[in-house]
Design a protein around this motif. Structure first.
Motif, PDB file in Angstrom:
ATOM      1  N   GLY A 185     -98.360  -7.092 -16.144  1.00 45.49           N
ATOM      2  CA  GLY A 185     -97.774  -7.621 -14.807  1.00 45.49           C
ATOM      3  C   GLY A 185     -99.065  -7.311 -13.982  1.00 45.49           C
ATOM      4  N   LEU A 186     -99.601  -6.087 -13.880  1.00 51.27           N
ATOM      5  CA  LEU A 186    -101.023  -5.657 -12.938  1.00 51.27           C
ATOM      6  C   LEU A 186    -101.841  -6.652 -13.135  1.00 51.27           C
ATOM      7  CD1 LEU A 186    -102.000  -3.891 -10.873  1.00 51.27           C
ATOM      8  CD2 LEU A 186    -102.645  -2.252 -12.468  1.00 51.27           C
ATOM      9  N   GLN A 216    -100.107   2.836 -13.239  1.00 54.80           N
ATOM     10  CA  GLN A 216    -101.133   2.019 -13.647  1.00 54.80           C
ATOM     11  C   GLN A 216    -101.842   1.272 -12.487  1.00 54.80           C
ATOM     12  OE1 GLN A 216    -102.415   1.282 -16.658  1.00 54.80           O
ATOM     13  NE2 GLN A 216    -100.714   2.641 -17.822  1.00 54.80           N
ATOM     14  N   MET A 217    -100.863   0.959 -11.239  1.00 54.89           N
ATOM     15  CA  MET A 217    -101.465   0.251 -10.444  1.00 54.89           C
ATOM     16  C   MET A 217    -102.241   1.420  -9.400  1.00 54.89           C
ATOM     17  SD  MET A 217     -99.427  -1.458  -7.016  1.00 54.89           S
ATOM     18  CE  MET A 217     -98.604  -2.750  -7.971  1.00 54.89           C
ATOM     19  N   HIS A 221    -105.991  -0.395 -10.515  1.00 54.82           N
ATOM     20  CA  HIS A 221    -106.266  -1.512  -9.749  1.00 54.82           C
ATOM     21  C   HIS A 221    -107.538  -1.936  -9.301  1.00 54.82           C
ATOM     22  CE1 HIS A 221    -105.669   0.730  -5.836  1.00 54.82           C
ATOM     23  NE2 HIS A 221    -106.483  -0.309  -5.434  1.00 54.82           N
ATOM     24  N   GLN A 222    -108.224  -0.987  -8.616  1.00 57.10           N
ATOM     25  CA  GLN A 222    -109.531  -0.895  -8.251  1.00 57.10           C
ATOM     26  C   GLN A 222    -110.494  -1.302  -9.422  1.00 57.10           C
ATOM     27  OE1 GLN A 222    -110.449  -1.026  -4.643  1.00 57.10           O
ATOM     28  NE2 GLN A 222    -112.336  -1.710  -5.909  1.00 57.10           N
ATOM     29  N   SER A 223    -110.624  -0.591 -10.509  1.00 58.86           N
ATOM     30  CA  SER A 223    -111.521  -0.849 -11.765  1.00 58.86           C
ATOM     31  C   SER A 223    -111.430  -2.214 -12.136  1.00 58.86           C
ATOM     32  CB  SER A 223    -111.072   0.175 -12.824  1.00 58.86           C
ATOM     33  OG  SER A 223    -109.625   0.246 -13.110  1.00 58.86           O
ATOM     34  N   MET A 224    -109.941  -2.713 -12.096  1.00 61.25           N
ATOM     35  CA  MET A 224    -109.625  -4.343 -12.572  1.00 61.25           C
ATOM     36  C   MET A 224    -110.314  -5.027 -11.721  1.00 61.25           C
ATOM     37  SD  MET A 224    -105.947  -3.850 -13.953  1.00 61.25           S
ATOM     38  CE  MET A 224    -105.580  -5.312 -14.249  1.00 61.25           C
ATOM     39  N   SER A 280    -106.209  -2.215 -19.592  1.00 64.15           N
ATOM     40  CA  SER A 280    -106.220  -3.120 -18.386  1.00 64.15           C
ATOM     41  C   SER A 280    -107.001  -4.339 -18.527  1.00 64.15           C
ATOM     42  CB  SER A 280    -106.735  -2.194 -17.161  1.00 64.15           C
ATOM     43  OG  SER A 280    -107.803  -1.666 -17.184  1.00 64.15           O
ATOM     44  N   SER A 281    -108.003  -4.459 -19.668  1.00 58.48           N
ATOM     45  CA  SER A 281    -108.764  -5.584 -19.746  1.00 58.48           C
ATOM     46  C   SER A 281    -107.870  -6.932 -20.010  1.00 58.48           C
ATOM     47  CB  SER A 281    -109.880  -5.334 -21.011  1.00 58.48           C
ATOM     48  OG  SER A 281    -109.013  -4.938 -22.175  1.00 58.48           O
ATOM     49  N   LEU A 282    -106.542  -6.693 -20.166  1.00 58.14           N
ATOM     50  CA  LEU A 282    -105.596  -7.938 -20.171  1.00 58.14           C
ATOM     51  C   LEU A 282    -105.954  -8.815 -19.066  1.00 58.14           C
ATOM     52  CD1 LEU A 282    -102.224  -6.243 -20.845  1.00 58.14           C
ATOM     53  CD2 LEU A 282    -103.511  -8.060 -22.457  1.00 58.14           C
TER      54      LEU A 282
END
Length: 290
Positions: A185-186, A216-217, A221-224, A280-282
């Protein structure tokens, strides 16, 4: 001061064993890669042993934190496993994320030797281990948990006994099921932010304090947004954990359609050679048109 053996010095076990040493306990460690054990001894006050059995000799409490069911069996019931030397009255505590089946196996074998057993998988990632703020889900009996509880305080923010042996592993499956959906979702949210031309940092700074907020958010979020995935919990590890959860669901009849779908998304990342990237590499998959 307790006499402790700690088996497995990966990204989680290394700092966890360190917290026990810094709390004043007598800690002897074992790691398959000898240099890692030597590095731990140079970093903390402790000793190392050449085999798991040697590390466990004379220990009141033995902690294991290894990769999977096979690794766990090797360091516990194998030819040089801790159960070869574990004394009656000692407690074996397993922090590996493994199957409930292997937890029940070890519980029975420990009891045959007059020892206690707790399956105690952890959540909180490498940062949680380093900062001593892990969450620990535990299966076993109250008497063993009561003895081990003060030791867990060295590196845990919370821990709870959830039922008989295997309950800790089942609860960890629940944890990973939740995370799989949250991270996907993120990833979709970050992807949408970029396509919509919004200023991502500002958007997530606002919404992470509302109903959409999650660990997770707040932490990813910043690294993504920066396209950074060279840290944290790897895709390869998450696929191992989701496989365990999906196999258990097939046994108990639970329906996990979102978990199964996200597992396949992670398989896509592995096929692209991205198995060592953070979960998070999704987002990378979405940005490639996946």
């Amino acid at each position: 001061m307790a006499k402790i053996a700690f088996i497995g010095l990966g990204v989680m076990g290394f700092p966890m064993a360190g917290h026990l040493a810094r709390a004043g306990h007598d800690v002897c460690v074992y790691n398959r890669t000898r240099s890692k054990a030597e590095h731990w001894c140079a970093t903390y006050s402790g000793r190392s042993a050449a085999t798991p059995a040697a590390a466990a000799e004379g220990a009141e409490f033995v902690f294991t934190c290894v990769g999977n069911d096979d690794d766990l069996r090797q360091v516990t019931t194998g030819a040089e496993g801790v159960l070869k030397t574990l004394s009656p009255g000692s407690v074996l505590i397993d922090h590996t994320t493994a199957s409930a089946e292997v937890a029940r196996e070890l519980d029975l074998q420990a009891k045959e030797q007059g020892c206690g057993f707790l399956d105690a998988p952890v959540s909180g990632g490498q940062a949680g281990a380093e900062n001593g703020v892990l969450s620990i889900m535990i299966g076993g009996v109250e008497a063993d948990y009561g003895r081990v509880s003060p030791l867990l305080d060295a590196y845990a923010k919370s821990h709870r006994l959830l039922g008989e042996a295997g309950s800790g592993q089942l609860a960890k499956m629940v944890n990973q099921i939740c995370i799989a959906g949250l991270v996907q979702g993120l990833a979709e949210a970050v992807h949408f932010v970029k396509r919509a031309g919004l200023e991502g940092e500002a958007v997530f700074d606002v919404i992470q304090h509302g109903a959409a907020g999650s660990w997770q958010m707040a932490n990813r979020h910043q690294s993504m947004l920066d396209d950074r995935y060279d840290f944290g919990f790897a895709v390869d590890w998450m696929r191992k954990d989701l496989r365990i959860a999906l196999e258990e669901a097939r046994r108990n009849g639970a329906r996990l359609p979102v978990t199964a779908l996200v597992d396949q998304f992670y398989a896509d990342l592995q096929a692209e050679g991205n198995g060592r990237l953070d979960t998070s590499s999704l987002l990378k998959r979405l940005e490639k048109g996946g």
